[in-house]
Design a protein around this motif. Sequence first.
Motif, mmCIF file in Angstrom:
data_model
loop_
_atom_site.group_PDB
_atom_site.id
_atom_site.type_symbol
_atom_site.label_atom_id
_atom_site.label_comp_id
_atom_site.label_asym_id
_atom_site.label_seq_id
_atom_site.Cartn_x
_atom_site.Cartn_y
_atom_site.Cartn_z
ATOM 1 N N ASN A 1 0.863 -1.170 0.000
ATOM 2 C CA ASN A 1 0.000 0.000 0.000
ATOM 3 C C ASN A 1 0.906 1.229 0.000
ATOM 4 O OD1 ASN A 1 -1.720 2.109 0.508
ATOM 5 N ND2 ASN A 1 -2.803 1.106 2.189
ATOM 6 N N LEU A 2 0.752 2.117 -0.981
ATOM 7 C CA LEU A 2 1.631 3.274 -1.101
ATOM 8 C C LEU A 2 1.632 4.128 0.159
ATOM 9 C CD1 LEU A 2 1.184 4.563 -4.769
ATOM 10 C CD2 LEU A 2 3.185 3.486 -3.736
ATOM 11 N N LEU B 1 4.470 3.413 2.492
ATOM 12 C CA LEU B 1 5.848 3.602 2.043
ATOM 13 C C LEU B 1 6.649 4.551 2.936
ATOM 14 C CD1 LEU B 1 7.984 2.885 -0.007
ATOM 15 C CD2 LEU B 1 7.063 4.656 -1.534
ATOM 16 N N ILE C 1 7.270 11.923 0.169
ATOM 17 C CA ILE C 1 6.214 10.976 -0.213
ATOM 18 C C ILE C 1 5.014 11.101 0.722
ATOM 19 C CG2 ILE C 1 5.632 8.526 -0.437
ATOM 20 C CD1 ILE C 1 8.587 8.075 -1.276
ATOM 21 N N LEU D 1 1.237 11.998 -0.468
ATOM 22 C CA LEU D 1 0.150 11.033 -0.269
ATOM 23 C C LEU D 1 -0.843 11.488 0.804
ATOM 24 C CD1 LEU D 1 2.152 7.666 -0.367
ATOM 25 C CD2 LEU D 1 0.804 8.696 -2.202
#
Length: 198
Positions: free
Chosen positions: A3-4, A7, A52, A56
């Motif tokens: 699942n991003l 990350l 990131i 996100l």
Amino acid sequence: MLNLAQLPGLLVGFRVLIAPLLLVDAMDHQTSIWFLVGYVLAILSDIFDGIIARRLGVSTPQLRQADSWADIWLFSCLALSTWWVHPDVLQQLRVPLLVAVAAQFSLFGISLIKFRKFPSFHTYTAKAWGIALLVATLSLFGWGDSRALWVAITACLVNSLEEIVMTLVLAKWHCDVLSLFHALKLRQSELINSVEKG
């Protein structure tokens, strides 16, 4: 399947795991090329976890605090590795190094007393310190050149002093406050909100 959203947390965990490997490489009082590779990868993880997370929309206070703890762990392992491999350099720079360490501990202490939390500002000066430390580490462990350590020590002092002032200025604990200027604006906003509520 990854699942991003996980990350950034995985990158923080990667940094925690790679830090003791630096110690393993330095235990015999010398280091291989893998020491530098590991440290560079750890710094890249530090850079990209925040980027990131913001992209996100998962940049939570808990994640940013974990990021700060991972940094402390990494730099502690780096410091011990340096003591094992280059004790002469640390002896030569012991006074400015002790001043820088004292400034960092003062920051931690003030934040703990005021907010009961460690600071997690991730300021521009912290980023500059991280870059300076990366250059100094590459120079020292790659070529035996310690001159860049002066820049890293100076950057550490500047960052510590700025974040001490920020901690004193802010009424509440915040993460991701980029500079003293941003802290002052945040404090002004806090004061306006308290007046409106009062």
